[in-house]
Design a protein around this motif. Structure first.
Motif, PDB file in Angstrom:
ATOM      1  N   ARG A 129      23.114  -8.542   5.711  1.00 61.11           N
ATOM      2  CA  ARG A 129      22.251  -7.548   5.051  1.00 61.11           C
ATOM      3  C   ARG A 129      23.139  -6.405   4.589  1.00 61.11           C
ATOM      4  O   ARG A 129      23.221  -5.348   5.206  1.00 61.11           O
TER       5      ARG A 129
ATOM      6  N   VAL B 246      24.785  -3.297   2.655  1.00 65.34           N
ATOM      7  CA  VAL B 246      24.343  -2.036   2.078  1.00 65.34           C
ATOM      8  C   VAL B 246      25.548  -1.421   1.379  1.00 65.34           C
ATOM      9  O   VAL B 246      26.688  -1.562   1.837  1.00 65.34           O
TER      10      VAL B 246
ATOM     11  N   ASP C 144      21.120  -6.114  11.508  1.00 68.46           N
ATOM     12  CA  ASP C 144      20.320  -4.908  11.689  1.00 68.46           C
ATOM     13  C   ASP C 144      20.295  -4.097  10.393  1.00 68.46           C
ATOM     14  O   ASP C 144      21.212  -4.186   9.569  1.00 68.46           O
ATOM     15  N   VAL C 145      19.255  -3.295  10.262  1.00 66.64           N
ATOM     16  CA  VAL C 145      19.185  -2.360   9.145  1.00 66.64           C
ATOM     17  C   VAL C 145      20.065  -1.162   9.484  1.00 66.64           C
ATOM     18  O   VAL C 145      19.971  -0.587  10.566  1.00 66.64           O
TER      19      VAL C 145
END
Length: 200
Positions: free
Chosen positions: A86, A88, A114-115
């Motif tokens: 994920r 970013v 995880d975010v």
């Protein structure tokens, strides 16, 4: 391992800002036969934190590597981390450097992501987890040439998790290096294609 990016008064990289310390690292370079602007135009496609463009064909190729080049059929390969994380966008210096980051547990058969947001990335310390930061940077090299660098930094604060992550990282590093080189060549191919088109 402490960062060594600040040396001789050189401005620290964005990667050093978001991953000031690293437990494991991988760095690969390639001289691209295109200008820094043309090369960065390709690199900048990653602003959306999507490693599927322009390197999907490379990562798909890497999935077909012989099992003998992989550490363990049950452990995720480097390209699976690249495609599955994920990501970013942590930061960017236009025409110089772009940095992506992801956090979670990515050295076990079932990866967990995880975010995480940029301003919390360097302080991420969830138990049994870690961060992976990926930077693509460019420097003028020669007339209409560019030095393209891919830097990967893995940080794991949890001492128990770090031991497992170290075993995993040492096992995949040879294949990860091969994949990293192919990613650089994918950027090179697209940048040099643009360069030839611009000159015609």
């Amino acid at each position: 391992m402490p960062s060594d990016d600040v040396a001789g008064g050189r401005e620290p990289s964005l990667l050093a800002e978001f991953a000031p310390c690293r437990d494991f690292a991988l760095t690969e370079h390639l001289v691209v036969a295109a200008s820094p602007g043309e090369t960065y135009a390709v690199v900048a496609q990653l602003r959306g934190a999507d490693l599927r463009s322009p390197v999907l064909r490379v990562l798909t190729w890497a999935r077909g590597l012989p099992v003998r080049l992989r550490p363990d059929e049950t452990a995720p390969a480097f390209e699976e981390i690249l495609l599955g994380a994920r990501w970013v966008l942590l930061g960017e210096r236009p025409c110089q450097e772009i940095v992506l980051g992801a956090a979670g547990r990515f050295w076990t058969p079932r990866m967990r992501w995880d975010v995480v947001v940029p301003h919390e990335f360097a302080r991420y310390d969830r138990p049994r987890s870690g961060t992976i930061a990926l930077a693509l940077s460019i420097l003028p090299f020669d007339r209409e040439q560019t030095l393209l660098t891919l830097d990967t930094r893995v940080t794991v604060h949890d001492p128990v998790a770090r031991r497992w992550a170290e075993l995993y990282w040492q096992a995949i590093k040879p294949t990860a290096r091969l994949v990293a080189r192919q990613v650089l060549h994918a950027v090179n191919d697209e940048a040099t294609g643009r360069h030839r088109s611009a000159r015609n």
